[in-house]
Design a protein around this motif. Structure first.
Motif, PDB file in Angstrom:
ATOM      1  N   UNK A   1       0.822  -1.214   0.000  1.00  0.00           N
ATOM      2  CA  UNK A   1       0.000   0.000   0.000  1.00  0.00           C
ATOM      3  C   UNK A   1       0.854   1.262   0.000  1.00  0.00           C
ATOM      4  N   UNK A   2       2.166   1.104  -0.127  1.00  0.00           N
ATOM      5  CA  UNK A   2       3.086   2.243  -0.121  1.00  0.00           C
ATOM      6  C   UNK A   2       3.042   2.916  -1.495  1.00  0.00           C
ATOM      7  N   UNK A   3       3.077   4.233  -1.507  1.00  0.00           N
ATOM      8  CA  UNK A   3       3.123   4.983  -2.770  1.00  0.00           C
ATOM      9  C   UNK A   3       4.564   4.950  -3.253  1.00  0.00           C
TER      10      UNK A   3
ATOM     11  N   UNK B   1       7.490   5.217  -6.702  1.00  0.00           N
ATOM     12  CA  UNK B   1       7.771   5.863  -7.993  1.00  0.00           C
ATOM     13  C   UNK B   1       7.497   4.868  -9.117  1.00  0.00           C
ATOM     14  N   UNK B   2       7.484   5.399 -10.348  1.00  0.00           N
ATOM     15  CA  UNK B   2       7.219   4.548 -11.506  1.00  0.00           C
ATOM     16  C   UNK B   2       8.281   3.454 -11.631  1.00  0.00           C
ATOM     17  N   UNK B   3       9.550   3.768 -11.414  1.00  0.00           N
ATOM     18  CA  UNK B   3      10.622   2.788 -11.542  1.00  0.00           C
ATOM     19  C   UNK B   3      10.485   1.683 -10.483  1.00  0.00           C
ATOM     20  N   UNK B   4      10.143   2.075  -9.254  1.00  0.00           N
ATOM     21  CA  UNK B   4       9.965   1.078  -8.194  1.00  0.00           C
ATOM     22  C   UNK B   4       8.782   0.163  -8.491  1.00  0.00           C
ATOM     23  N   UNK B   5       7.685   0.741  -9.008  1.00  0.00           N
ATOM     24  CA  UNK B   5       6.532  -0.088  -9.375  1.00  0.00           C
ATOM     25  C   UNK B   5       6.868  -1.035 -10.513  1.00  0.00           C
ATOM     26  N   UNK B   6       7.679  -0.585 -11.441  1.00  0.00           N
ATOM     27  CA  UNK B   6       8.076  -1.448 -12.563  1.00  0.00           C
ATOM     28  C   UNK B   6       8.893  -2.627 -12.059  1.00  0.00           C
ATOM     29  N   UNK B   7       9.789  -2.379 -11.098  1.00  0.00           N
ATOM     30  CA  UNK B   7      10.588  -3.472 -10.516  1.00  0.00           C
ATOM     31  C   UNK B   7       9.672  -4.446  -9.779  1.00  0.00           C
ATOM     32  N   UNK B   8       8.722  -3.930  -9.009  1.00  0.00           N
ATOM     33  CA  UNK B   8       7.792  -4.794  -8.281  1.00  0.00           C
ATOM     34  C   UNK B   8       6.921  -5.604  -9.243  1.00  0.00           C
TER      35      UNK B   8
END
Length: 151
Positions: free
Chosen positions: A109-111, A113-120
């Protein structure tokens, strides 16, 4: 429901204590031996026969083996063997219990960045949330590892 019976017993006991003569010297020694046998047979029946239905079979086996060890080896060694058997029984019983209660793939549920979401997103399915309960030791750790690998 009067207290006469209790008062009578108390008065008799007080009289026995205050008499200048020892009442027990007039009782045959066989009386004390038979009383000891009666108490021991009653305890044996209560703790080895009647208790069988109140515990699991492994626990009952520990009780019987402890009794046999005390009879064969003496009280000190028998009790030590009983404690070791009970410890082993606990480890075996607890290693069989299910320690993983829930395993799921959950989203954070943590907001980010786009790069972090892409890694996840690229690593989705590689991280698992596991709810554990109870004690974790060498026996249950192997079971947890097998459970995680199967999911």
């Amino acid at each position: 429901a009067t207290r006469v019976c209790g008062y009578t017993v108390a008065a008799c006991e007080l009289a026995v204590i205050l008499l200048p003569v020892s009442i027990t010297s007039y009782l045959p020694k066989m009386f004390f031996g038979s009383l000891l046998v009666l108490i021991s047979v009653d305890l044996l029946f209560e703790w080895l026969i009647e208790a069988r239905h109140k515990m699991m079979s492994l626990e009952y086996a520990v009780c019987v083996l402890t009794f046999v060890a005390i009879q064969l080896c003496g009280i000190e060694i028998g009790m030590l063997l009983g404690v070791l058997l009970a410890t082993f029984s606990f480890v075996v019983t607890y290693a069989r219990l299910q320690t993983v209660s829930a395993a799921s793939l959950q989203s954070s549920t943590v907001i980010r960045t786009f790069e972090e979401r892409a890694v996840l997103i690229a690593n989705r399915g590689k991280v698992m949330t596991i709810s554990l309960r109870g004690y974790i030791f060498f026996g249950s750790a192997v079971q947890i590892l097998e459970d995680v690998k199967s999911r």
